[in-house]
Write a protein that holds these residues in place. Structure first.
Motif, PDB file in Angstrom:
ATOM      1  N   LEU A 123       0.821  -1.099   0.010  1.00  0.00           N
ATOM      2  CA  LEU A 123      -0.111   0.034  -0.297  1.00  0.00           C
ATOM      3  C   LEU A 123       0.894   1.318   0.004  1.00  0.00           C
ATOM      4  CD1 LEU A 123      -2.697  -1.162   2.477  1.00  0.00           C
ATOM      5  CD2 LEU A 123      -3.114  -0.729   0.274  1.00  0.00           C
ATOM      6  N   ASN A 124       1.665   1.022   0.977  1.00  0.00           N
ATOM      7  CA  ASN A 124       2.759   2.508   1.044  1.00  0.00           C
ATOM      8  C   ASN A 124       3.517   2.666  -0.505  1.00  0.00           C
ATOM      9  OD1 ASN A 124       2.018   3.218   3.448  1.00  0.00           O
ATOM     10  ND2 ASN A 124       3.409   1.735   4.433  1.00  0.00           N
ATOM     11  N   ALA A 125       3.999   1.674  -0.946  1.00  0.00           N
ATOM     12  CA  ALA A 125       4.751   1.891  -2.309  1.00  0.00           C
ATOM     13  C   ALA A 125       3.842   2.200  -3.428  1.00  0.00           C
ATOM     14  CB  ALA A 125       5.181   0.188  -2.660  1.00  0.00           C
ATOM     15  N   ALA A 126       2.655   1.714  -3.206  1.00  0.00           N
ATOM     16  CA  ALA A 126       1.591   2.046  -4.476  1.00  0.00           C
ATOM     17  C   ALA A 126       1.495   3.828  -4.227  1.00  0.00           C
ATOM     18  CB  ALA A 126       0.328   1.403  -4.506  1.00  0.00           C
ATOM     19  N   ARG A 127       1.436   4.399  -2.885  1.00  0.00           N
ATOM     20  CA  ARG A 127       0.983   5.583  -2.750  1.00  0.00           C
ATOM     21  C   ARG A 127       2.148   6.436  -2.900  1.00  0.00           C
ATOM     22  NH1 ARG A 127      -3.256   7.596   1.692  1.00  0.00           N
ATOM     23  NH2 ARG A 127      -4.493   6.147   0.063  1.00  0.00           N
ATOM     24  N   THR A 128       3.530   5.923  -2.712  1.00  0.00           N
ATOM     25  CA  THR A 128       4.761   6.594  -2.822  1.00  0.00           C
ATOM     26  C   THR A 128       5.024   6.638  -4.587  1.00  0.00           C
ATOM     27  OG1 THR A 128       5.698   5.846  -1.004  1.00  0.00           O
ATOM     28  CG2 THR A 128       7.053   6.632  -2.396  1.00  0.00           C
ATOM     29  N   LEU A 129       4.624   5.755  -5.290  1.00  0.00           N
ATOM     30  CA  LEU A 129       4.663   5.802  -6.657  1.00  0.00           C
ATOM     31  C   LEU A 129       3.851   6.785  -7.166  1.00  0.00           C
ATOM     32  CD1 LEU A 129       5.679   4.923  -9.535  1.00  0.00           C
ATOM     33  CD2 LEU A 129       4.014   3.075  -9.369  1.00  0.00           C
ATOM     34  N   GLU A 130       2.581   6.963  -6.743  1.00  0.00           N
ATOM     35  CA  GLU A 130       1.700   8.054  -7.320  1.00  0.00           C
ATOM     36  C   GLU A 130       2.360   9.452  -7.084  1.00  0.00           C
ATOM     37  OE1 GLU A 130      -2.048   7.701  -4.983  1.00  0.00           O
ATOM     38  OE2 GLU A 130      -2.584   5.678  -6.264  1.00  0.00           O
ATOM     39  N   ARG A 131       2.859   9.684  -5.762  1.00  0.00           N
ATOM     40  CA  ARG A 131       3.290  10.985  -5.279  1.00  0.00           C
ATOM     41  C   ARG A 131       4.682  11.235  -6.066  1.00  0.00           C
ATOM     42  NH1 ARG A 131       1.656  10.494   1.015  1.00  0.00           N
ATOM     43  NH2 ARG A 131      -0.654  10.891   0.578  1.00  0.00           N
ATOM     44  N   VAL A 132       5.628  10.399  -6.276  1.00  0.00           N
ATOM     45  CA  VAL A 132       6.746  10.460  -7.278  1.00  0.00           C
ATOM     46  C   VAL A 132       6.419  10.900  -8.552  1.00  0.00           C
ATOM     47  CG1 VAL A 132       8.603   9.118  -8.226  1.00  0.00           C
ATOM     48  CG2 VAL A 132       8.160   9.117  -5.923  1.00  0.00           C
ATOM     49  N   GLU A 133       5.269  10.274  -9.129  1.00  0.00           N
ATOM     50  CA  GLU A 133       4.856  10.553 -10.506  1.00  0.00           C
ATOM     51  C   GLU A 133       4.476  11.888 -10.539  1.00  0.00           C
ATOM     52  OE1 GLU A 133       3.293   6.579 -12.606  1.00  0.00           O
ATOM     53  OE2 GLU A 133       1.829   7.378 -11.032  1.00  0.00           O
ATOM     54  N   ARG A 134       3.579  12.479  -9.636  1.00  0.00           N
ATOM     55  CA  ARG A 134       3.073  13.963  -9.520  1.00  0.00           C
ATOM     56  C   ARG A 134       4.107  14.696  -9.306  1.00  0.00           C
ATOM     57  NH1 ARG A 134      -1.386  11.977  -6.249  1.00  0.00           N
ATOM     58  NH2 ARG A 134      -0.212  12.851  -4.343  1.00  0.00           N
ATOM     59  N   ALA A 135       5.305  14.419  -8.431  1.00  0.00           N
ATOM     60  CA  ALA A 135       6.415  15.336  -8.310  1.00  0.00           C
ATOM     61  C   ALA A 135       7.291  15.401  -9.378  1.00  0.00           C
ATOM     62  CB  ALA A 135       7.309  14.752  -7.028  1.00  0.00           C
ATOM     63  N   LEU A 136       7.217  14.190 -10.319  1.00  0.00           N
ATOM     64  CA  LEU A 136       8.126  14.340 -11.374  1.00  0.00           C
ATOM     65  C   LEU A 136       7.522  15.269 -12.601  1.00  0.00           C
ATOM     66  CD1 LEU A 136       9.000  10.489 -12.017  1.00  0.00           C
ATOM     67  CD2 LEU A 136      10.728  12.618 -11.894  1.00  0.00           C
ATOM     68  N   LEU A 137       6.188  15.146 -12.467  1.00  0.00           N
ATOM     69  CA  LEU A 137       5.323  15.958 -13.450  1.00  0.00           C
ATOM     70  C   LEU A 137       5.602  17.397 -13.381  1.00  0.00           C
ATOM     71  CD1 LEU A 137       3.493  16.321 -15.816  1.00  0.00           C
ATOM     72  CD2 LEU A 137       1.617  15.996 -14.067  1.00  0.00           C
ATOM     73  N   ARG A 138       5.681  17.882 -12.014  1.00  0.00           N
ATOM     74  CA  ARG A 138       5.847  19.270 -11.328  1.00  0.00           C
ATOM     75  C   ARG A 138       7.313  19.689 -11.707  1.00  0.00           C
ATOM     76  NH1 ARG A 138       3.986  18.200  -6.668  1.00  0.00           N
ATOM     77  NH2 ARG A 138       6.375  17.848  -5.680  1.00  0.00           N
ATOM     78  N   GLU A 139       8.338  18.590 -11.424  1.00  0.00           N
ATOM     79  CA  GLU A 139       9.345  18.971 -11.751  1.00  0.00           C
ATOM     80  C   GLU A 139       9.810  19.305 -13.133  1.00  0.00           C
ATOM     81  OE1 GLU A 139      12.109  19.485  -9.876  1.00  0.00           O
ATOM     82  OE2 GLU A 139      11.122  19.432  -8.060  1.00  0.00           O
ATOM     83  N   LYS A 140       9.135  18.503 -13.833  1.00  0.00           N
ATOM     84  CA  LYS A 140       9.439  18.686 -15.510  1.00  0.00           C
ATOM     85  C   LYS A 140       8.693  19.952 -15.970  1.00  0.00           C
ATOM     86  CE  LYS A 140       8.117  15.241 -18.240  1.00  0.00           C
ATOM     87  NZ  LYS A 140       7.319  13.917 -18.731  1.00  0.00           N
ATOM     88  N   THR A 141       7.692  20.516 -15.209  1.00  0.00           N
ATOM     89  CA  THR A 141       7.182  21.708 -15.770  1.00  0.00           C
ATOM     90  C   THR A 141       8.028  22.955 -15.335  1.00  0.00           C
ATOM     91  OG1 THR A 141       5.017  20.783 -15.377  1.00  0.00           O
ATOM     92  CG2 THR A 141       5.011  23.249 -15.417  1.00  0.00           C
TER      93      THR A 141
END
Length: 217
Positions: A123-141
Motif C-alpha cells: 500500500l505504501n509503495a503504491a502511494r509513494t509511486l503516485e506521489r513520485v509521478e506527480r512530483a516528476l510532472l511538477r519538476e518537469k514543468t
C-alpha cells in the motif's frame, strides 16, 4: 568587610553556578528518562490508531456506505464523506487506506500500524509511486523537462527521498531486509523523461514497479 557591590556579585556568581548545576542535572535526567518514556508514547499511538480504525470501520459497516461493487476511488470518496477527518485517523500520521474485504466490501487499514507487513509495504509503495509521478510532472514543468536526481515526497507524515538510479541497482528485493541499507527507501529511473522503473523498500519488504509489467516483488 565586603562592600554591598561585592556581596551582590558573590551572590550573583553563586546563583549562576546553581543554575548551571540545575540545568546539568535536568539534561542528565532527560538523557536517562526520554528513551524510557518514548516506548509509552509509541504504545499510546498504536492504541489510539487501533481504536480509530475500529471506530471508522464500525461506522462504515453500520451505515453500509461501502460495498464490494464500488471502485477504490468511489469507496475512498464515500469513506471521506462518512467519517470525519478520515485521512487523519492515525494519531501518528499514518496513511489511511481502504482495501477490499470485510463485511461491507472494504476494510480500513493504516500504513504505519497494519499488522500485515507485506500488505502495508504494498500500500505504501503504491502511494509513494503516485506521489513520485506527480512530483516528476511538477519538476518537469518547473525545470523545462530536466530530470531531477532526487525527489522528496511525504509518506506517513515523514519526508521520503526517492533517488534516481539509472543503473537500476535497486535497494532491496522481496523479504530481504538486510542488504546494506535500512529504513524506508525509494529509487526510480526515467526514459525520455518518463518514469519506467520504481523500487520501494521498508524494513520488512521490497517491491519493484516497471511501466510494462507493473508491480513485482
Amino acid at each position: 568587610m565586603l562592600s554591598v557591590r561585592q556581596k551582590l556579585h558573590k551572590i550573583s556568581g553563586l546563583s549562576r553556578l546553581a543554575l548551571i548545576l540545575v540545568l546539568a542535572i535536568l539534561v542528565m535526567l532527560a538523557i536517562i528518562l526520554v528513551p524510557m518514556i518514548l516506548p509509552y508514547f509509541s504504545q499510546a499511538e498504536d492504541t489510539g490508531c487501533a481504536t480509530a480504525m475500529k471506530s471508522a470501520q464500525r461506522k462504515l459497516d453500520n451505515t453500509y456506505i461501502l460495498d464490494g461493487e464500488m471502485t477504490e476511488a468511489e469507496a475512498q470518496r464515500a469513506a471521506t464523506q462518512a467519517v470525519k477527518d478520515f485521512d487523519d485517523l492515525c494519531p501518528a500520521g499514518g496513511e489511511i487506506y481502504l482495501i477490499r474485504g470485510g463485511t461491507t466490501g472494504y476494510t480500513v487499514v493504516c500504513g504505519l500500524h497494519d499488522p500485515d507487513t507485506h500488505q502495508r509495504a504494498r500500500l505504501n509503495a503504491a502511494r509513494t509511486l503516485e506521489r513520485v509521478e506527480r512530483a516528476l510532472l511538477r519538476e518537469k514543468t518547473i525545470n523545462n523537462n530536466d530530470a531531477p536526481v532526487s525527489l522528496t515526497v511525504t509518506l506517513n507524515s515523514r519526508e521520503l527521498v526517492a533517488v534516481r538510479d539509472p543503473l537500476r541497482d535497486g535497494l532491496r528485493y522481496g523479504t530481504d531486509a538486510t542488504m546494506d541499507r535500512e529504513g524506508t527507501l525509494a529509487s526510480y529511473d526515467l526514459e525520455n523523461g518518463e518514469l519506467v522503473w520504481f523500487n520501494f523498500a521498508d524494513e520488512n519488504y521490497a517491491l519493484t514497479w516497471t511501466a510494462d509489467k507493473g508491480w513485482s516483488d
